[in-house]
Write a protein that holds these residues in place. Structure first.
Motif, PDB file in Angstrom:
ATOM      1  N   ASP A 103     152.724  50.476 139.974  1.00 34.26           N
ATOM      2  CA  ASP A 103     152.750  51.401 138.832  1.00 34.26           C
ATOM      3  C   ASP A 103     153.662  52.590 139.099  1.00 34.26           C
ATOM      4  O   ASP A 103     154.257  53.140 138.175  1.00 34.26           O
ATOM      5  N   ASN A 104     153.762  52.991 140.364  1.00 36.82           N
ATOM      6  CA  ASN A 104     154.707  54.047 140.715  1.00 36.82           C
ATOM      7  C   ASN A 104     156.139  53.600 140.440  1.00 36.82           C
ATOM      8  O   ASN A 104     156.929  54.359 139.888  1.00 36.82           O
ATOM      9  N   VAL A 105     156.443  52.361 140.831  1.00 38.12           N
ATOM     10  CA  VAL A 105     157.804  51.856 140.628  1.00 38.12           C
ATOM     11  C   VAL A 105     158.074  51.660 139.132  1.00 38.12           C
ATOM     12  O   VAL A 105     159.184  51.871 138.652  1.00 38.12           O
ATOM     13  N   CYS A 106     157.035  51.284 138.390  1.00 38.02           N
ATOM     14  CA  CYS A 106     157.177  51.083 136.936  1.00 38.02           C
ATOM     15  C   CYS A 106     157.331  52.409 136.192  1.00 38.02           C
ATOM     16  O   CYS A 106     157.807  52.422 135.058  1.00 38.02           O
ATOM     17  N   PHE A 107     156.915  53.493 136.834  1.00 33.40           N
ATOM     18  CA  PHE A 107     156.797  54.767 136.121  1.00 33.40           C
ATOM     19  C   PHE A 107     158.061  55.227 135.379  1.00 33.40           C
ATOM     20  O   PHE A 107     157.993  55.552 134.191  1.00 33.40           O
ATOM     21  N   PRO A 108     159.230  55.230 136.037  1.00 40.37           N
ATOM     22  CA  PRO A 108     160.422  55.659 135.288  1.00 40.37           C
ATOM     23  C   PRO A 108     160.731  54.747 134.110  1.00 40.37           C
ATOM     24  O   PRO A 108     161.294  55.196 133.104  1.00 40.37           O
ATOM     25  N   LEU A 109     160.340  53.478 134.224  1.00 38.68           N
ATOM     26  CA  LEU A 109     160.573  52.540 133.123  1.00 38.68           C
ATOM     27  C   LEU A 109     159.600  52.810 131.975  1.00 38.68           C
ATOM     28  O   LEU A 109     159.949  52.693 130.803  1.00 38.68           O
ATOM     29  N   GLU A 110     158.378  53.189 132.356  1.00 34.84           N
ATOM     30  CA  GLU A 110     157.373  53.560 131.357  1.00 34.84           C
ATOM     31  C   GLU A 110     157.890  54.767 130.559  1.00 34.84           C
ATOM     32  O   GLU A 110     157.759  54.833 129.347  1.00 34.84           O
ATOM     33  N   ILE A 111     158.501  55.693 131.272  1.00 41.29           N
ATOM     34  CA  ILE A 111     159.020  56.898 130.634  1.00 41.29           C
ATOM     35  C   ILE A 111     160.156  56.578 129.661  1.00 41.29           C
ATOM     36  O   ILE A 111     160.221  57.133 128.576  1.00 41.29           O
ATOM     37  N   ASN A 112     161.029  55.652 130.064  1.00 44.45           N
ATOM     38  CA  ASN A 112     162.149  55.387 129.143  1.00 44.45           C
ATOM     39  C   ASN A 112     161.831  54.306 128.123  1.00 44.45           C
ATOM     40  O   ASN A 112     162.702  53.847 127.387  1.00 44.45           O
ATOM     41  N   GLY A 113     160.555  53.886 128.093  1.00 52.06           N
ATOM     42  CA  GLY A 113     160.113  53.023 127.012  1.00 52.06           C
ATOM     43  C   GLY A 113     160.336  51.538 127.218  1.00 52.06           C
ATOM     44  O   GLY A 113     160.310  50.775 126.259  1.00 52.06           O
ATOM     45  N   THR A 114     160.546  51.132 128.478  1.00 50.41           N
ATOM     46  CA  THR A 114     160.704  49.699 128.748  1.00 50.41           C
ATOM     47  C   THR A 114     159.355  48.997 128.568  1.00 50.41           C
ATOM     48  O   THR A 114     158.312  49.579 128.856  1.00 50.41           O
ATOM     49  N   LYS A 115     159.395  47.754 128.078  1.00 52.21           N
ATOM     50  CA  LYS A 115     158.140  47.004 127.878  1.00 52.21           C
ATOM     51  C   LYS A 115     157.462  46.772 129.225  1.00 52.21           C
ATOM     52  O   LYS A 115     158.116  46.515 130.232  1.00 52.21           O
ATOM     53  N   ARG A 116     156.133  46.827 129.177  1.00 56.58           N
ATOM     54  CA  ARG A 116     155.319  46.734 130.389  1.00 56.58           C
ATOM     55  C   ARG A 116     155.638  45.487 131.227  1.00 56.58           C
ATOM     56  O   ARG A 116     155.777  45.562 132.440  1.00 56.58           O
ATOM     57  N   LYS A 117     155.782  44.361 130.531  1.00 53.32           N
ATOM     58  CA  LYS A 117     155.995  43.093 131.234  1.00 53.32           C
ATOM     59  C   LYS A 117     157.344  43.097 131.962  1.00 53.32           C
ATOM     60  O   LYS A 117     157.458  42.707 133.125  1.00 53.32           O
TER      61      LYS A 117
ATOM     62  N   VAL B 119     155.572  66.206 142.579  1.00 59.00           N
ATOM     63  CA  VAL B 119     155.417  65.043 141.708  1.00 59.00           C
ATOM     64  C   VAL B 119     155.950  65.365 140.309  1.00 59.00           C
ATOM     65  O   VAL B 119     156.599  64.537 139.667  1.00 59.00           O
ATOM     66  N   ILE B 120     155.699  66.598 139.872  1.00 61.10           N
ATOM     67  CA  ILE B 120     156.197  67.013 138.560  1.00 61.10           C
ATOM     68  C   ILE B 120     157.727  67.053 138.583  1.00 61.10           C
ATOM     69  O   ILE B 120     158.387  66.612 137.645  1.00 61.10           O
ATOM     70  N   GLU B 121     158.259  67.560 139.680  1.00 62.36           N
ATOM     71  CA  GLU B 121     159.712  67.605 139.813  1.00 62.36           C
ATOM     72  C   GLU B 121     160.300  66.192 139.784  1.00 62.36           C
ATOM     73  O   GLU B 121     161.318  65.941 139.135  1.00 62.36           O
ATOM     74  N   ALA B 122     159.627  65.277 140.474  1.00 55.33           N
ATOM     75  CA  ALA B 122     160.100  63.886 140.490  1.00 55.33           C
ATOM     76  C   ALA B 122     160.126  63.326 139.070  1.00 55.33           C
ATOM     77  O   ALA B 122     161.086  62.659 138.681  1.00 55.33           O
ATOM     78  N   ALA B 123     159.073  63.612 138.301  1.00 52.76           N
ATOM     79  CA  ALA B 123     159.020  63.110 136.926  1.00 52.76           C
ATOM     80  C   ALA B 123     160.142  63.717 136.087  1.00 52.76           C
ATOM     81  O   ALA B 123     160.783  63.026 135.288  1.00 52.76           O
ATOM     82  N   ALA B 125     162.989  64.691 137.244  1.00 55.08           N
ATOM     83  CA  ALA B 125     164.223  64.062 137.707  1.00 55.08           C
ATOM     84  C   ALA B 125     164.399  62.676 137.094  1.00 55.08           C
ATOM     85  O   ALA B 125     165.502  62.174 137.005  1.00 55.08           O
ATOM     86  N   MET B 126     163.282  62.039 136.699  1.00 47.83           N
ATOM     87  CA  MET B 126     163.375  60.712 136.073  1.00 47.83           C
ATOM     88  C   MET B 126     163.693  60.833 134.589  1.00 47.83           C
ATOM     89  O   MET B 126     163.840  59.825 133.906  1.00 47.83           O
ATOM     90  N   GLY B 127     163.707  62.070 134.094  1.00 48.40           N
ATOM     91  CA  GLY B 127     164.018  62.264 132.684  1.00 48.40           C
ATOM     92  C   GLY B 127     162.790  62.323 131.791  1.00 48.40           C
ATOM     93  O   GLY B 127     162.899  62.119 130.588  1.00 48.40           O
ATOM     94  N   ALA B 128     161.621  62.593 132.371  1.00 48.63           N
ATOM     95  CA  ALA B 128     160.407  62.674 131.555  1.00 48.63           C
ATOM     96  C   ALA B 128     160.420  63.945 130.714  1.00 48.63           C
ATOM     97  O   ALA B 128     160.889  64.989 131.165  1.00 48.63           O
ATOM     98  N   SER B 129     159.895  63.843 129.489  1.00 48.23           N
ATOM     99  CA  SER B 129     159.773  65.027 128.636  1.00 48.23           C
ATOM    100  C   SER B 129     158.505  65.778 129.040  1.00 48.23           C
ATOM    101  O   SER B 129     157.656  65.236 129.745  1.00 48.23           O
TER     102      SER B 129
END
Lengths: 337, 219
Positions: A103-117, B119-123, B125-129
């Motif tokens: 889930d940590n590795v998925c996290f940036p993808l979750e943020i940019n709206g990539t589908k879970r699968k 952790v907030i900084e990391a988020a 950096a990933m472009g989180a709003s």
């Protein structure tokens, strides 16, 4: 087009009403595919510099271009999209402690709206790349420092970035783990062609992996160039200090006086010849070896030696001439105490 | 003990739970966003805004510095306006919520402040709003601490709901005051106190167990 271009960057912080300059007029160009080191003592401003590259710190003055795009002109939303294409890893890993590895590795993808699968599939691929497939369900607290950094690297790569920023990524790791993490970064650079910027205070990290290096001292860029060149002939005091680990300076050779010491650097061919033995046999002068070390600089073996010379200035001249003829870089060592 | 007393105690338990849970739920509906706002607008928050922070900070401090019993009486006109009457358990929920919301806001703010800045900084950096950081990082990482805060708040409101018994608030506190204090029926008072202790223990133990179970930081 350069991967990163920093132009006249200045950053001031306002600390309780006082303006503190963290960076002053820094300009740098980082080419695509490079592994670029930024080195400096703690407090030199290098962390501020790396945070300026993805605008986590907005510069007071100057601009940052990522592949030609001026970050200063982007809207908040565009900036976030840009950031999602820049990977970043940290000294303290900064993993989400309440999420497991996958889930940590998925996290940036979750943020940019990539589908879970899709995200899961990508995350598993990346865990394969960093050799942690078997830890997908583990939580960060169950991992070692090196494993945590591997997860962080996988996470940073999830969005297919073209640029990876490493902020003291190995500073919390033991030397052996540092080696394996650097090896992984090198592999990523070679396999995926990702440009890497490495911020560190450890010269060994720079000599081990970087092609080019910039030295930051007191918020200023004091020296920049190929790692090999800076290693063999450092020009700035900061570079010398970082190389030797203490406050010494290597000055250009002038007239040597009593008890003087010189630093010689062997490169490639000269590293295989018994230069010192030949010298002693030829000149019949005793030479005191004060320090000798071989380091891996950008994949090449480079030797470094500090020699104590006899008092006689004629003999000193002879020795230096012989060393230079053997193709070595010779500089004088001063201790500033 | 006759059946009437038992029936009264059972409905007392029901009223106490109704007041406690009702006020904690409504309290969180108000206090949770308020706590997030305090954190976000604070000095080291996601979007510092000192005028807003100072205003919220001031309001929270004012309400929290008024003793609950005084608040209960002060709010009678407001309660009457809202519920139509100023006694009974539904009416008691009003002052309980007013008392709980700023307290909850503080507890939430403290939990969020504890989340590792890295952790907030990391988020970021990933472009989180900021919204994504609140929902997917702050609330997730502060989960166990938020549950602990929830447990403590519930315990506090249980105690306050009993206190409201002195002004006819209903529930176990009301029974304790009416029978124990006015009628000298010490046995009934002792029973209500024991019941309150049991309810408190159940809330506290369950809350801590859940919090621990959901915590992945240390095993």
């Amino acid at each position: 087009m350069a991967a990163v271009e920093i132009k006249n960057l200045t950053k001031n912080f306002d600390i309780e009403g006082h303006a503190v300059t963290a960076l002053s007029n820094v300009s740098l160009t980082i080419e695509k595919g490079d592994i670029f080191g930024v080195i400096g003592m703690s407090g030199a401003g290098k962390s501020t510099l790396v945070r300026s590259i993805n605008f986590l710190e907005k510069p007071t003055d100057g601009s940052v271009y990522i592949e030609g795009v001026d970050l200063g002109t982007l809207s908040e939303r565009e900036l976030r999209r840009m950031r999602s294409r820049i990977g970043m890893i940290f000294q303290n890993f900064n993993l989400l402690e309440q999420k497991n590895v996958i889930d940590n590795v998925c996290f940036p993808l979750e943020i940019n709206g990539t589908k879970r699968k899709e995200a899961k599939k990508r995350a598993l691929e990346l865990l394969g790349l960093v050799k942690l497939e078997d830890k997908a369900k583990a939580y960060p607290s169950q991992l070692s420092g090196g494993q945590k950094q591997r997860v962080a690297i996988a996470r940073a790569l999830a969005t297919d970035p073209q640029l990876l920023l490493c902020d003291e990524a190995t500073s919390a790791l033991d030397p052996q783990t540092t080696g394996s993490i650097l090896e992984l970064i090198r592999e990523i650079n070679e396999k995926l062609g990702i440009t890497v910027v490495i911020i560190t205070h450890q010269m060994s990290v720079v000599t081990d992996i970087c092609k080019k290096v910039a030295i930051i001292d007191n918020g200023r860029l004091v020296e920049e160039g190929l790692v090999e060149e800076i290693f063999s002939a450092p020009k700035s005091d900061a570079a010398r200090e970082l190389l030797s680990g203490k406050k010494v300076s290597y000055k250009p050779l002038e007239k040597l006086e009593e008890g003087r010491r010189i630093r010689i650097v062997f490169r490639e061919n000269s590293a295989y010849e018994p230069v010192i033995a030949n010298l002693i046999l030829k000149l019949q002068i005793p030479i005191n070896i004060l320090k000798a070390e071989t380091q891996n600089v950008g994949g090449k073996a480079v030797g470094e030696m500090i020699l104590g010379l006899p008092d006689n200035s004629n003999q000193q001249e002879d020795i230096i001439l012989e060393l230079k003829n053997a193709g070595l870089t010779v500089t004088e060592v001063h201790e500033n105490e | 003990m006759n059946e009437n007393v038992i029936a009264m105690l059972i409905s007392g338990i029901g009223e106490t739970l109704y007041m406690t849970l009702g006020s904690v739920i409504i309290g969180y509906i108000i206090g949770l966003p308020l706590g997030i706002l305090l954190y976000v607008s604070g000095k080291n928050g996601l979007r510092p805004c000192m005028p807003l922070y100072r205003a919220l900070d001031f309001i929270c401090n004012i309400i929290r510095s008024i003793p609950f019993l005084i608040l209960l009486i002060l709010l009678i006109p407001f309660t009457r306006l809202l519920v139509g009457q100023s006694y009974g358990s539904t009416a008691t929920i009003v002052p309980l919520v007013v008392c709980a919301a700023p307290y909850i806001a503080r507890v939430v703010e403290a939990s969020l402040t504890d989340v590792d800045a890295g952790v907030i900084e990391a988020a970021k950096a990933m472009g989180a709003s900021n919204m994504q950081i609140i929902c997917k990082v702050l609330l997730v990482e502060a989960k166990t601490s938020l549950i602990t805060g929830f447990t403590i708040t519930t315990g506090l409101l249980l105690g306050y709901s009993a206190m409201s018994g002195t002004v006819g608030g209903g529930g176990l506190g009301d029974i304790a005051v009416r029978y124990g204090y006015y009628r000298w029926q010490t046995d009934i008072m002792v029973i209500t106190v024991i019941l309150l202790i049991i309810i408190f223990q159940i809330i506290q133990t369950a809350g801590m167990k859940i919090s621990k179970k959901l915590d992945h930081r240390k095993r």
